[in-house]
Structure formats: C-alpha cells, structure tokens
Design a protein around this motif. Structure first.
Motif, short mmCIF file in Angstrom:
data_model
loop_
_atom_site.label_atom_id
_atom_site.label_comp_id
_atom_site.label_asym_id
_atom_site.label_seq_id
_atom_site.Cartn_x
_atom_site.Cartn_y
_atom_site.Cartn_z
N THR A 1 85.43 18.98 122.50
CA THR A 1 86.72 19.14 123.15
C THR A 1 86.53 18.94 124.66
O THR A 1 85.40 18.99 125.16
CB THR A 1 87.28 20.55 122.90
OG1 THR A 1 86.43 21.50 123.57
CG2 THR A 1 87.35 20.86 121.41
N PRO A 2 87.60 18.72 125.40
CA PRO A 2 87.47 18.63 126.85
C PRO A 2 86.80 19.86 127.46
O PRO A 2 86.01 19.76 128.41
CB PRO A 2 88.91 18.49 127.33
CG PRO A 2 89.62 17.82 126.19
CD PRO A 2 88.98 18.40 124.95
N THR A 3 87.08 21.05 126.89
CA THR A 3 86.45 22.27 127.37
C THR A 3 84.94 22.25 127.11
O THR A 3 84.15 22.66 127.98
CB THR A 3 87.06 23.50 126.70
OG1 THR A 3 88.46 23.56 127.02
CG2 THR A 3 86.40 24.79 127.19
N ILE B 1 83.02 19.63 126.94
CA ILE B 1 82.43 18.69 127.90
C ILE B 1 82.33 19.34 129.28
O ILE B 1 81.30 19.21 129.97
CB ILE B 1 83.27 17.39 127.98
CG1 ILE B 1 83.17 16.61 126.66
CG2 ILE B 1 82.83 16.53 129.15
CD1 ILE B 1 81.79 16.09 126.35
N GLU B 2 83.35 20.05 129.67
CA GLU B 2 83.34 20.71 130.99
C GLU B 2 82.22 21.74 131.07
O GLU B 2 81.49 21.81 132.07
CB GLU B 2 84.68 21.38 131.25
CG GLU B 2 84.75 22.08 132.60
CD GLU B 2 86.07 22.80 132.83
OE1 GLU B 2 86.22 23.42 133.90
OE2 GLU B 2 86.94 22.76 131.94
N CYS C 1 78.98 10.59 128.38
CA CYS C 1 79.54 10.86 129.70
C CYS C 1 78.81 11.97 130.44
O CYS C 1 78.98 12.13 131.66
CB CYS C 1 81.03 11.22 129.56
SG CYS C 1 81.33 12.70 128.56
#
Length: 281
Positions: free
Chosen positions: A45-47, A49-50, A80
């Motif tokens: 999820t974007p979280t 990755i963060e 990424c």
C-alpha cells in the motif's frame, strides 16, 4: 525448535535506540503483506511504501527484503525503494541498495530438471481444482491455497512423495520444500540463509558489524535466515528473530508477532521516531 514468546517491544525499542548499525532482514509474503488467494494482489500500500522508505532512509539502517518472489515482481512493486536491498527467489538474484541493476548470485546453469518437475506439477494441477504453477528462473512452485483444503493437502502430500522419489534418480542437487499452501522445488544451495550470510559477511572490516538485527519471516523458508543469524558472530542479545503468524508452527525464532499488520505497525513506529521510540506496541 519451539513456540516463541510475543515480541517484547520495550526491549527491542531500547536496543534500537542504543544502536548505530541496524540491519533489517524482512520476508515479503506473510510478513510485510498478508497471504492472499491471488499472489499478484499481494502488493504494498502507499503507507507500506512510505514506512519502508522512511526506515531505509535513516543512515543507521540497512534494510533488505528477502523474498521467494521473482525479480520482476519485486522490481515492479518495490523497485521505487532505492535505499532498500532486494533479494528475489530466495537469494538467487539481488539488487543492492542504491543500485538499479540486478545481479545473479550463482549461475545454476543446469535447469534441465525443470521439465520433469513441471510434468509432475501439471499432472497434479489438472486433478486439483484451484491449484496453479509458478515457474521462476531457478525454482518451480506449485500453489494449492485456492483448492479445497482436504483435497489440496492430500494432493500436496502425494505430489511431494512422488517428487522426492523422482529427485533420487536425478543428477541435480534438488530439494522439495513445504511452504504455506505450496510446494517448491529448487537447488539445495538456494535458500535465504545463503544471502543472509553474504549480507552479514559484506560488512567485513570496512564498517562495524550490525549492533541491532531484526529478522522477520512467516514460513519454513525463513528458518534458513534465522539459522544464518544464530550461526554468525553477531551478538545474540542484539538479534531479534521474529516468526510472523497465528498458529502452532514450530520455529527457531526467539519472538513472534500475530500478523503482517503488527509487523507494519512495529516498523512504522521505528520509522516515525528512530531516536525515541515509545514503549508500547
């Protein structure tokens, strides 16, 4: 082997705060993300990755994701993360942190055995509804997580027995591994312990060895990582080996966490406050 205690977060946090060279060795499926019916849906999820980006960006932290997935999957969904080292197919292929190219760790030139194993897996796929084959560069995996439980388990036992008999007649040095609702056939010298030992040895004399290690995994293939850590010269008091998942699986890990959500919660707290971590998980 035994059933480990729940992870003592205050103890881990204290070690983390008082360390200068931290090494994270993290499995993907079942550890950083939940096991799902469609493996292609097990994406960050974007979280996620963060959190991983913040944690790996700390100059004191060296973070690796060591997975059985192929390099294409890891590159697509985790490429990424430039500060994260990636290891695919249990250590067969590696992308170092701050690098873009993937390296082959060993040639494994002889893959002629794959056709024979594929034929066996295809036979069991045909008679086990919901199962499928994942053909990797070096290994082959037969998944039965979407089959009816009783049928899948019975088929896996029969399939494993047949493959083990077949391997005895083959010149290649192979083994068949029971994963989570899957069977994998691979060279014996291809496992996560090999890449973990390589990572630890890479410190050598150029930098101080890690004084904090957090290694987390959820299935039998991750036991090789735990073994590599316990057999190394690293201080045991500074090493946290964590088995992830509910259930009664025996492990040589010292600690446990119930599920991937708890893993990401833990990493999120370390990433958010690396110099001062609250003592509750």
């Amino acid at each position: 082997m035994g059933k480990p205690s729940m992870l003592d977060f205050p103890q881990l946090a204290d070690n983390y705060q008082n360390s200068d060279a931290r090494l994270f060795l993290l499995d993907w499926d079942g550890t950083l993300t939940a096991i799902v019916g469609d493996p292609e849906a097990a994406v960050p999820t974007p979280t996620d990755i963060e959190v991983l980006d913040r944690l790996s960006s700390n100059p004191k932290n060296d973070l690796w994701i060591i997975s059985g997935r192929n390099s294409a999957f890891l590159q697509k969904h985790l490429g990424c993360l430039g500060s994260v080292g990636l290891s695919a197919e249990h250590g067969a292929f590696v992308r170092l942190a701050h690098h873009t190219d993937w390296e082959t760790m060993s040639p494994w030139a002889d893959i002629t055995w794959q056709e024979t194993i594929m034929a066996i897996f295809e036979d069991y796929t045909a008679k086990t509804q919901g199962s499928w084959i994942e053909r990797k560069s070096i290994a082959i995996t037969w998944h039965y997580r979407n089959a009816l439980p009783d049928i899948g388990l019975r088929s896996s036992k029969e399939c494993k027995d047949q493959i083990e008999q077949c391997i005895l007649q083959m010149p290649s040095n192979l083994e068949v591994i029971n994963g989570k609702m899957c069977l994998e056939v691979r060279p014996k010298d291809l496992n996560k312990g090999v890449i973990v030992r390589s990572i630890i040895m890479s410190y050598g004399g150029r930098v101080a060895p890690p004084d904090f290690v957090l290694c987390m995994g959820d299935d039998v293939t991750d036991e090789d990582m735990f073994k590599a850590i316990w057999s190394s010269s690293l201080s045991p008091e500074r090493c946290f080996t964590v088995s992830v998942g509910q259930g009664s699986r025996l492990t040589i890990a010292s600690w446990s966490l119930p599920e991937p959500a708890d893993v990401m919660d833990l990493l999120g707290k370390l990433a958010a406050a690396p110099m001062k971590v609250h003592s509750e998980l």
